[in-house]
Write a protein that holds these residues in place. Structure first.
Motif, PDB file in Angstrom:
ATOM      1  N   GLU A  41      38.440  -9.381  83.233  1.00 25.88           N
ATOM      2  CA  GLU A  41      37.879 -10.420  84.098  1.00 25.88           C
ATOM      3  C   GLU A  41      36.244 -10.499  83.376  1.00 25.88           C
ATOM      4  OE1 GLU A  41      38.910 -12.295  86.281  1.00 25.88           O
ATOM      5  OE2 GLU A  41      40.659 -11.376  86.623  1.00 25.88           O
ATOM      6  N   TRP A  42      35.590 -11.581  83.443  1.00 27.56           N
ATOM      7  CA  TRP A  42      34.351 -11.873  82.702  1.00 27.56           C
ATOM      8  C   TRP A  42      33.666 -12.964  83.665  1.00 27.56           C
ATOM      9  CZ3 TRP A  42      32.579  -9.328  78.543  1.00 27.56           C
ATOM     10  CH2 TRP A  42      33.485  -8.320  77.752  1.00 27.56           C
ATOM     11  N   MET A  43      32.463 -12.869  83.862  1.00 28.45           N
ATOM     12  CA  MET A  43      31.825 -14.192  84.523  1.00 28.45           C
ATOM     13  C   MET A  43      30.560 -14.657  83.515  1.00 28.45           C
ATOM     14  SD  MET A  43      29.568 -12.097  87.466  1.00 28.45           S
ATOM     15  CE  MET A  43      28.600 -13.662  87.886  1.00 28.45           C
ATOM     16  N   ILE A  44      30.232 -15.780  83.489  1.00 29.47           N
ATOM     17  CA  ILE A  44      29.418 -16.413  82.921  1.00 29.47           C
ATOM     18  C   ILE A  44      27.774 -15.880  83.405  1.00 29.47           C
ATOM     19  CG2 ILE A  44      27.888 -18.848  82.150  1.00 29.47           C
ATOM     20  CD1 ILE A  44      30.714 -19.783  82.202  1.00 29.47           C
ATOM     21  N   ASP A  45      26.941 -15.584  82.437  1.00 29.71           N
ATOM     22  CA  ASP A  45      25.551 -15.306  82.984  1.00 29.71           C
ATOM     23  C   ASP A  45      24.672 -16.187  82.768  1.00 29.71           C
ATOM     24  OD1 ASP A  45      23.056 -13.966  83.226  1.00 29.71           O
ATOM     25  OD2 ASP A  45      23.100 -12.666  81.483  1.00 29.71           O
ATOM     26  N   PRO A  46      24.198 -16.990  83.956  1.00 27.50           N
ATOM     27  CA  PRO A  46      23.402 -18.181  83.858  1.00 27.50           C
ATOM     28  C   PRO A  46      21.928 -18.000  83.263  1.00 27.50           C
ATOM     29  CG  PRO A  46      24.194 -17.859  86.039  1.00 27.50           C
ATOM     30  CD  PRO A  46      24.516 -16.500  85.267  1.00 27.50           C
ATOM     31  N   ALA A  47      21.532 -16.746  83.254  1.00 32.15           N
ATOM     32  CA  ALA A  47      20.191 -16.487  82.808  1.00 32.15           C
ATOM     33  C   ALA A  47      20.155 -16.428  81.362  1.00 32.15           C
ATOM     34  CB  ALA A  47      19.727 -15.015  83.119  1.00 32.15           C
ATOM     35  N   HIS A  48      21.358 -16.545  80.730  1.00 35.28           N
ATOM     36  CA  HIS A  48      21.443 -16.378  79.198  1.00 35.28           C
ATOM     37  C   HIS A  48      22.747 -17.345  78.512  1.00 35.28           C
ATOM     38  CE1 HIS A  48      19.974 -12.348  80.184  1.00 35.28           C
ATOM     39  NE2 HIS A  48      18.959 -12.647  79.082  1.00 35.28           N
ATOM     40  N   SER A  49      22.859 -18.442  79.536  1.00 34.43           N
ATOM     41  CA  SER A  49      23.875 -19.511  79.121  1.00 34.43           C
ATOM     42  C   SER A  49      23.342 -20.827  79.311  1.00 34.43           C
ATOM     43  CB  SER A  49      25.293 -19.168  80.046  1.00 34.43           C
ATOM     44  OG  SER A  49      25.475 -18.064  79.589  1.00 34.43           O
ATOM     45  N   ARG A  50      24.054 -21.977  78.781  1.00 38.26           N
ATOM     46  CA  ARG A  50      23.714 -23.086  79.162  1.00 38.26           C
ATOM     47  C   ARG A  50      25.004 -24.191  79.171  1.00 38.26           C
ATOM     48  NH1 ARG A  50      22.703 -28.048  76.362  1.00 38.26           N
ATOM     49  NH2 ARG A  50      21.094 -29.217  77.267  1.00 38.26           N
ATOM     50  N   ILE A  51      25.102 -24.940  80.251  1.00 44.25           N
ATOM     51  CA  ILE A  51      26.260 -25.655  80.428  1.00 44.25           C
ATOM     52  C   ILE A  51      25.803 -26.971  80.467  1.00 44.25           C
ATOM     53  CG2 ILE A  51      28.028 -26.391  81.604  1.00 44.25           C
ATOM     54  CD1 ILE A  51      28.526 -23.792  82.440  1.00 44.25           C
ATOM     55  N   GLY A  52      25.431 -27.884  79.141  1.00 46.44           N
ATOM     56  CA  GLY A  52      24.949 -29.090  79.268  1.00 46.44           C
ATOM     57  C   GLY A  52      25.596 -30.197  78.764  1.00 46.44           C
ATOM     58  N   PHE A  53      24.880 -31.287  78.438  1.00 50.50           N
ATOM     59  CA  PHE A  53      25.356 -32.611  77.874  1.00 50.50           C
ATOM     60  C   PHE A  53      24.266 -33.059  77.128  1.00 50.50           C
ATOM     61  CE2 PHE A  53      23.537 -33.340  81.909  1.00 50.50           C
ATOM     62  CZ  PHE A  53      22.718 -34.428  81.877  1.00 50.50           C
ATOM     63  N   SER A  54      24.888 -34.317  76.334  1.00 53.03           N
ATOM     64  CA  SER A  54      23.887 -35.188  75.528  1.00 53.03           C
ATOM     65  C   SER A  54      24.864 -36.409  75.452  1.00 53.03           C
ATOM     66  CB  SER A  54      23.690 -34.642  74.253  1.00 53.03           C
ATOM     67  OG  SER A  54      24.785 -34.460  73.588  1.00 53.03           O
ATOM     68  N   LEU A  74      36.228 -16.212  84.872  1.00 53.54           N
ATOM     69  CA  LEU A  74      37.227 -15.883  83.401  1.00 53.54           C
ATOM     70  C   LEU A  74      37.659 -14.823  83.167  1.00 53.54           C
ATOM     71  CD1 LEU A  74      33.799 -16.561  81.247  1.00 53.54           C
ATOM     72  CD2 LEU A  74      35.012 -18.320  82.312  1.00 53.54           C
ATOM     73  N   TYR A  75      39.151 -14.996  82.637  1.00 59.90           N
ATOM     74  CA  TYR A  75      39.875 -13.972  82.179  1.00 59.90           C
ATOM     75  C   TYR A  75      40.148 -14.069  80.791  1.00 59.90           C
ATOM     76  CZ  TYR A  75      43.792 -10.916  81.691  1.00 59.90           C
ATOM     77  OH  TYR A  75      44.683  -9.915  81.168  1.00 59.90           O
ATOM     78  N   PHE A  76      39.844 -13.200  79.906  1.00 58.46           N
ATOM     79  CA  PHE A  76      40.171 -13.014  78.549  1.00 58.46           C
ATOM     80  C   PHE A  76      41.361 -12.176  78.134  1.00 58.46           C
ATOM     81  CE2 PHE A  76      39.122 -11.785  74.164  1.00 58.46           C
ATOM     82  CZ  PHE A  76      39.642 -13.032  73.383  1.00 58.46           C
ATOM     83  N   ASP A  77      42.310 -12.610  77.535  1.00 50.50           N
ATOM     84  CA  ASP A  77      43.353 -11.680  77.063  1.00 50.50           C
ATOM     85  C   ASP A  77      43.356 -11.469  75.434  1.00 50.50           C
ATOM     86  OD1 ASP A  77      45.945 -10.633  76.262  1.00 50.50           O
ATOM     87  OD2 ASP A  77      46.698 -11.144  78.136  1.00 50.50           O
ATOM     88  N   ILE A 207      27.855 -19.854  76.152  1.00 53.37           N
ATOM     89  CA  ILE A 207      28.318 -19.274  76.991  1.00 53.37           C
ATOM     90  C   ILE A 207      27.897 -17.575  76.573  1.00 53.37           C
ATOM     91  CG2 ILE A 207      30.247 -17.914  78.447  1.00 53.37           C
ATOM     92  CD1 ILE A 207      31.536 -20.822  78.270  1.00 53.37           C
ATOM     93  N   ALA A 208      27.254 -16.767  77.369  1.00 52.58           N
ATOM     94  CA  ALA A 208      27.247 -15.320  77.303  1.00 52.58           C
ATOM     95  C   ALA A 208      27.821 -14.884  78.776  1.00 52.58           C
ATOM     96  CB  ALA A 208      25.757 -14.996  77.297  1.00 52.58           C
ATOM     97  N   ALA A 209      28.972 -14.181  78.505  1.00 55.01           N
ATOM     98  CA  ALA A 209      29.727 -13.653  79.703  1.00 55.01           C
ATOM     99  C   ALA A 209      29.618 -12.230  79.756  1.00 55.01           C
ATOM    100  CB  ALA A 209      31.175 -14.171  79.403  1.00 55.01           C
ATOM    101  N   ILE A 210      29.779 -11.832  81.095  1.00 51.80           N
ATOM    102  CA  ILE A 210      29.682 -10.112  81.515  1.00 51.80           C
ATOM    103  C   ILE A 210      30.737  -9.903  81.928  1.00 51.80           C
ATOM    104  CG2 ILE A 210      28.326  -8.539  82.580  1.00 51.80           C
ATOM    105  CD1 ILE A 210      25.972 -10.265  82.701  1.00 51.80           C
ATOM    106  N   ARG A 211      31.481  -8.667  81.460  1.00 51.96           N
ATOM    107  CA  ARG A 211      32.640  -8.204  81.920  1.00 51.96           C
ATOM    108  C   ARG A 211      32.271  -7.563  83.493  1.00 51.96           C
ATOM    109  NH1 ARG A 211      37.221  -5.776  79.530  1.00 51.96           N
ATOM    110  NH2 ARG A 211      36.223  -5.443  77.769  1.00 51.96           N
ATOM    111  N   THR A 212      33.275  -8.100  84.534  1.00 49.33           N
ATOM    112  CA  THR A 212      33.323  -7.536  85.772  1.00 49.33           C
ATOM    113  C   THR A 212      34.325  -6.876  86.243  1.00 49.33           C
ATOM    114  OG1 THR A 212      34.444  -9.633  86.626  1.00 49.33           O
ATOM    115  CG2 THR A 212      32.178  -9.921  86.041  1.00 49.33           C
ATOM    116  N   THR A 213      34.273  -6.392  87.608  1.00 47.87           N
ATOM    117  CA  THR A 213      35.339  -5.822  88.131  1.00 47.87           C
ATOM    118  C   THR A 213      35.175  -6.172  89.757  1.00 47.87           C
ATOM    119  OG1 THR A 213      35.991  -3.609  88.817  1.00 47.87           O
ATOM    120  CG2 THR A 213      33.552  -3.678  89.077  1.00 47.87           C
ATOM    121  N   ASP A 214      36.385  -6.209  90.231  1.00 43.48           N
ATOM    122  CA  ASP A 214      36.744  -7.062  91.492  1.00 43.48           C
ATOM    123  C   ASP A 214      36.087  -5.840  92.813  1.00 43.48           C
ATOM    124  OD1 ASP A 214      37.776  -9.190  90.530  1.00 43.48           O
ATOM    125  OD2 ASP A 214      39.756  -8.442  90.357  1.00 43.48           O
TER     126      ASP A 214
END
Length: 214
Positions: A41-54, A74-77, A207-214
């Motif tokens: 499991e991962w989650m996007i780190d907003p401080a080091h990511s950008r979701i944008g458009f042009s 996010l889940y990455f296999d 996207i910069a994602a950080i591994r998480t735990t539930d």
């Protein structure tokens, strides 16, 4: 925004353990065996990511914007990318193009209508490997209550452990949509012909994602 039912905390990497034998991937391209260690499991780190458009404006320039507030799960296999999945929810009213008047117009009824549709969501439906470093993710993008499929190509950038002990992984992705497919039909015509705002909209996921735990 509390958009997901389960909470997650950031996880530092544990001591290495023996890995189970990889299962056969469903995609035609065989994944790098080293990516098996990234499964989880991962989650996007907003401080080091950008979701944008042009989008092209007045046919002669490009306006760029992004969303300042969002949540993700996010889940990455790494063994079988087809099992990977993603959920992203953007706060519609957090759109930022650097011009307050333009932002107010974008979140109004002519465009995103944030008052009635406070979230823009993406939910993946399928993932496959397009190449050794590119993952093709199909999913439903919902804007103004209209959900339509999009295909997002995500390029794997790399994986590190930061100085604080957190595992990070990077992806860059992009896709182009026709905004009128989601009911974003407002426009103005130019005296020379053509539209003030292009129908084609490019979405960008840095996207910069950080591994998480539930």
């Amino acid at each position: 925004m509390n958009l997901f039912s389960r909470s997650s905390t950031l996880r530092r990497p544990a001591a290495p353990t023996a890995q189970a034998a990889p299962t056969a991937p469903t995609a035609a391209v065989v994944p790098d065996p080293a990516l098996a260690a990234l499964t989880g499991e991962w989650m996007i780190d907003p401080a080091h990511s950008r979701i944008g458009f042009s989008v092209r404006h007045a046919m002669v320039t490009t306006v760029r914007g992004s969303f300042a507030e969002y949540e993700s799960r996010l889940y990455f296999d790494g063994r079988n990318p087809a099992r990977s999945r993603a959920q992203i929810a953007l706060a519609t009213a957090s759109v930022d193009t650097g011009v307050e008047q333009r932002d107010a117009h974008l979140i109004g009824r002519d465009f995103l209508d944030a008052a009635r549709h406070p979230r823009i969501t993406f939910t993946s439906t399928a993932v496959q490997m397009a190449s050794k470093e590119v993952y093709r993710m199909t999913g439903d993008l919902a804007i103004r209550g209209i959900a339509r499929p999009v295909v997002l190509d995500l390029t794997y950038i790399g994986h590190v452990t930061d100085p604080f002990g957190y595992e990070r992984v990077g992806f860059d992705g992009t896709t182009t949509i026709n905004r009128s497919d989601w009911g974003l039909t407002y426009n103005a015509r130019l005296a020379e012909g053509g539209a003030m705002v292009s129908e084609r909209l490019r979405l960008q996921f840095d996207i910069a994602a950080i591994r998480t735990t539930d």
